[in-house]
Design a protein around this motif. Structure first.
Motif, mmCIF file in Angstrom:
data_model
loop_
_atom_site.group_PDB
_atom_site.id
_atom_site.type_symbol
_atom_site.label_atom_id
_atom_site.label_comp_id
_atom_site.label_asym_id
_atom_site.label_seq_id
_atom_site.Cartn_x
_atom_site.Cartn_y
_atom_site.Cartn_z
ATOM 1 N N ILE A 125 0.805 -1.233 0.000
ATOM 2 C CA ILE A 125 0.000 0.000 0.000
ATOM 3 C C ILE A 125 0.836 1.281 0.000
ATOM 4 N N CYS A 126 2.142 1.170 0.185
ATOM 5 C CA CYS A 126 2.965 2.390 0.234
ATOM 6 C C CYS A 126 3.250 2.871 -1.194
ATOM 7 N N GLU A 127 3.857 4.029 -1.265
ATOM 8 C CA GLU A 127 4.168 4.656 -2.556
ATOM 9 C C GLU A 127 5.009 3.730 -3.455
ATOM 10 N N HIS A 128 6.082 3.150 -2.879
ATOM 11 C CA HIS A 128 6.943 2.304 -3.700
ATOM 12 C C HIS A 128 6.280 0.995 -4.085
ATOM 13 N N CYS A 129 5.557 0.378 -3.171
ATOM 14 C CA CYS A 129 4.848 -0.858 -3.523
ATOM 15 C C CYS A 129 3.845 -0.569 -4.639
ATOM 16 N N LYS A 130 3.137 0.544 -4.488
ATOM 17 C CA LYS A 130 2.115 0.854 -5.493
ATOM 18 C C LYS A 130 2.716 1.106 -6.859
ATOM 19 N N LYS A 131 3.924 1.640 -6.887
ATOM 20 C CA LYS A 131 4.508 1.830 -8.223
ATOM 21 C C LYS A 131 5.381 0.648 -8.646
ATOM 22 N N GLY A 132 5.233 -0.465 -7.950
ATOM 23 C CA GLY A 132 5.914 -1.684 -8.405
ATOM 24 C C GLY A 132 7.383 -1.744 -8.043
ATOM 25 N N GLU A 133 7.770 -1.046 -6.982
ATOM 26 C CA GLU A 133 9.137 -1.190 -6.487
ATOM 27 C C GLU A 133 9.043 -1.758 -5.076
ATOM 28 N N GLU A 134 8.541 -2.995 -5.016
ATOM 29 C CA GLU A 134 8.277 -3.634 -3.724
ATOM 30 C C GLU A 134 9.563 -3.836 -2.919
ATOM 31 N N GLN A 135 10.708 -3.859 -3.623
ATOM 32 C CA GLN A 135 11.976 -4.048 -2.906
ATOM 33 C C GLN A 135 12.343 -2.807 -2.087
ATOM 34 N N TYR A 136 11.687 -1.684 -2.387
ATOM 35 C CA TYR A 136 11.970 -0.444 -1.656
ATOM 36 C C TYR A 136 10.775 -0.037 -0.802
ATOM 37 N N CYS A 137 10.004 -1.012 -0.362
ATOM 38 C CA CYS A 137 8.801 -0.767 0.455
ATOM 39 C C CYS A 137 9.072 0.283 1.541
ATOM 40 N N ASP A 138 8.273 1.347 1.526
ATOM 41 C CA ASP A 138 8.485 2.436 2.492
ATOM 42 C C ASP A 138 8.236 1.978 3.927
ATOM 43 N N ASN A 139 7.415 0.957 4.070
ATOM 44 C CA ASN A 139 7.131 0.456 5.419
ATOM 45 C C ASN A 139 8.098 -0.644 5.832
ATOM 46 N N LEU B 264 15.580 9.371 12.263
ATOM 47 C CA LEU B 264 15.827 10.198 11.071
ATOM 48 C C LEU B 264 16.134 9.378 9.818
ATOM 49 N N ASP B 265 16.241 8.035 9.951
ATOM 50 C CA ASP B 265 16.501 7.229 8.763
ATOM 51 C C ASP B 265 15.378 7.419 7.747
ATOM 52 N N ASN B 266 15.762 7.356 6.450
ATOM 53 C CA ASN B 266 14.758 7.479 5.381
ATOM 54 C C ASN B 266 14.007 8.800 5.395
ATOM 55 N N SER B 267 14.678 9.880 5.737
ATOM 56 C CA SER B 267 13.965 11.152 5.912
ATOM 57 C C SER B 267 14.176 12.195 4.817
ATOM 58 N N PHE B 268 15.348 12.212 4.205
ATOM 59 C CA PHE B 268 15.679 13.356 3.348
ATOM 60 C C PHE B 268 15.872 12.953 1.883
ATOM 61 N N VAL B 290 14.796 6.526 -0.421
ATOM 62 C CA VAL B 290 15.122 5.846 -1.677
ATOM 63 C C VAL B 290 15.314 6.923 -2.752
ATOM 64 N N ASP B 291 16.340 6.738 -3.587
ATOM 65 C CA ASP B 291 16.673 7.703 -4.639
ATOM 66 C C ASP B 291 17.217 9.018 -4.098
ATOM 67 N N GLY B 292 17.526 9.061 -2.799
ATOM 68 C CA GLY B 292 18.085 10.277 -2.219
ATOM 69 C C GLY B 292 19.538 10.492 -2.626
ATOM 70 N N GLU B 293 20.022 11.711 -2.384
ATOM 71 C CA GLU B 293 21.374 12.048 -2.821
ATOM 72 C C GLU B 293 22.135 12.735 -1.704
ATOM 73 N N MET B 294 23.342 12.241 -1.459
ATOM 74 C CA MET B 294 24.229 12.843 -0.465
ATOM 75 C C MET B 294 25.365 13.497 -1.242
ATOM 76 N N VAL B 295 25.416 14.826 -1.204
ATOM 77 C CA VAL B 295 26.422 15.537 -1.974
ATOM 78 C C VAL B 295 27.505 16.055 -1.039
ATOM 79 N N LEU B 296 28.729 15.641 -1.327
ATOM 80 C CA LEU B 296 29.863 16.039 -0.487
ATOM 81 C C LEU B 296 30.528 17.262 -1.096
#
Lengths: 380, 380
Positions: A125-139, B264-268, B290-296
């Motif tokens: 039901i999370c954003e990533h599961c819904k878009k078919g990226e179940e490996q990155y499940c937000d929950n 704070l994990d998975n926050s930014f 997910v898809d986040g970016e850490m710029v040094l």
């Protein structure tokens, strides 16, 4: 009348087949399974019988025909990443045939060929599961095919076994015309390599590199070549040079030979590393062009990338990892592979504990070039 | 007639001004310069006089009014990154006034305010130079404002001095209405922070973080807030909490307090690290979505990022660095800063060696909150 009798026969045969399948495998709702287990982190396999969960309304039962041996099976059965759950039945490169379907299942019918990859559940039901990226499940509720716990708390058991119960969502359709003997490793190795190549938009004329030319690497090369890229392969084994060129690489670099590494800085837009051991990440980062991307898909036993000079990363040279592929992309990969005749090169072994233990040793000794597949149909 | 006399006076005055400027500073074509030098990697400054290159047809001579002290000046004058060239006159945050222009110069006229940042030359013909990313010159010919060698092989000398000769291409226009006293640090710190925020498309409602709230960090926060982002600031100094909130951060995290780091994990989506010392990169990577970016953009003395767990990078969490900004983007940043009244908070020091040596020590002792600027007009 003739037609009616024929229809009746078909119905009776189907019922009899299902009753037989159930009587063989389903007891008290649970499915009986036979396979191979590592009882502890010595990672030695022995025969094993266990019960799988009951076939729910949205589930299918797959009779496993072939099961690939992935390097991550070795890491996990030896607890090299920590947190392994024992007893462990590994295997997430599964190809087989549907033998039973729950009443809500629409995607499959009995007799279809189907596969299972690295995942068997997620929140959905999370954003990533819904878009078919179940490996990155937000929950954080991705359930892996083995060495993981399903929502009921029970450990999941993988494909080194004769069957598996999985929701239809996490079962993949194996396209018509597929070579069943060779398709299993695509469920992990195919998805894992296809996804970053698509994510980085590798295409015609792109200058890219694949570092590590084993189970993942030799599939990655085939995809990249079929997308039109100019592919350089890095490996430590001289005996892989001809294979790399045969599969379409324009260049093979033996990284144990310093001369071959010269002049490669600032050369590639994308480097995909499939290397499963510790290695000099910085050496490769320096080979990236400005805005280049180094994607790590091989996960070293030590689970760490070594420290990297920050200067090497300037110029927006990115290091990141991708994790397998979501279910829709895995299906896309299977369809693409069968259409373009892209398969792993495999060595088939019989379904017995000795053969599996020996295969593991060969992988660790670097004696297998590409991928072992267990022929589960030989299970006794 | 009155008009003609007026015009003639103006012309004569201009000629006299130029002749005077030349007689003061230009000998045998070369420009005489006074400033402060580090003779070796002890990084102690003493007064210094030297000759700059002659003013070419495309060059301007800038009389330096203000010169910022950047942390990288300290690293380089102590040879902490290796390869330093001595004697060294640092300084790449330069604001001043044009006092002479070569005959082909069209961008400036005598009397204009102008700045110089980190670069003074590049090949000019490669793909990146042509698109205004001279810092990523494909031919590796970027010449830095100091501690670098120009095409003639001579070491470049920076802004801790009373003047500089630079091609008009690498001189920036300081917009009308700018606060000259505070603008110098933008030439490096402003460009360095503005560029990754634009590259990562930080905008309205974005949840981002700035790690390290010093010379770079406090400018980064001001840009990010002005772009509409929701900014969290990480620092080790409790006494920066109020400053961060005053500059518009929604949250300040004291990383020396483990409790503040929880949850704070998975926050930014984006974390910009301006931290100039070694730190726990992985701790921040885990805070990326997910898809986040850490710029040094802060470069540690040790020049290395420590090893990172590969699992933390999965989910396409990227680590990379950006290097200052190209000339067009630096100009855009200056225009934006003046329009939006974004400036560093500075402490002005006099142009004498003691004051510079003391300022360095204060930076190393963490005693300066943000940025020192040398008032070159006080040079004796």
């Amino acid at each position: 009348m003739k037609k009616l009798i024929y229809l009746l026969s078909v119905i009776l045969l189907t019922i009899s087949y299902n009753v037989q399948a159930q009587s063989n495998q389903v007891h008290d709702g649970h499915v009986h399974s036979k396979g191979f287990v590592a009882m502890d982190k010595n990672g030695v396999f022995t025969p094993y019988e266990f019960e799988r969960k009951a076939i729910g309304d949205n589930d299918v039962l797959i009779e496993i025909m072939y099961s690939g041996i992935c390097h991550s099976d070795i890491h996990q059965s030896r607890d090299e990443w920590g947190g392994s759950i024992f007893p462990m039945v590994p295997g997430h490169e599964i190809a087989g045939k549907i033998t039973q379907v729950g009443k809500n299942v629409t995607k499959f019918k009995v007799g279809d060929y189907a596969g299972v990859g690295c995942m068997v559940n997620s929140c959905g039901i999370c954003e990533h599961c819904k878009k078919g990226e179940e490996q990155y499940c937000d929950n954080n509720k991705t359930v892996y095919t083995y060495n993981s716990r399903d929502f009921d708390g029970d450990p999941t058991m993988g494909g080194y076994s004769n069957n598996i119960v999985v929701s239809e969502h996490f079962a993949l359709k194996i396209p018509q015309g597929a070579d069943m003997k060779r398709i299993a490793p695509l469920l992990c190795a195919g998805a894992t390599t296809y996804s970053p190549l698509k994510f980085t938009h590798v295409g015609k004329g792109d200058k890219i590199a694949i570092a590590g030319f084993g189970g993942l690497g030799h599939i990655a090369v085939q995809y990249a070549v079929s997308f039109g890229a100019e592919v350089t392969v890095f490996d430590v084994s001289e005996d892989k040079r001809n294979d790399a060129l045969r599969m379409g690489a324009v260049k093979f670099v033996n990284v144990t030979n310093p001369d071959e590494l010269k002049g490669l800085d600032n050369s590639f837009r994308v480097i995909i590393s499939t290397i499963p051991t510790n290695f000099n990440v910085e050496q490769y980062v320096r080979m990236l062009k400005v805005d280049g991307e180094m994607v790590l898909i091989g996960m070293p036993a030590a689970n760490k990338i070594p420290s990297v000079n920050t200067g090497a990363l300037a110029g927006r040279r990115k290091i990141y990892g991708t994790l397998i592929a979501g279910i829709p992309e895995t299906q896309e990969m299977l369809n693409y592979s069968v259409t373009h005749n892209i398969y792993p090169e495999i060595e088939m072994i019989e379904a017995n504990a000795d053969a599996i233990n020996q295969a593991y040793q060969s992988v660790l000794d670097g004696k297998v070039k590409f991928r072992y597949v267990i022929n589960m149909e030989t299970l006794k």
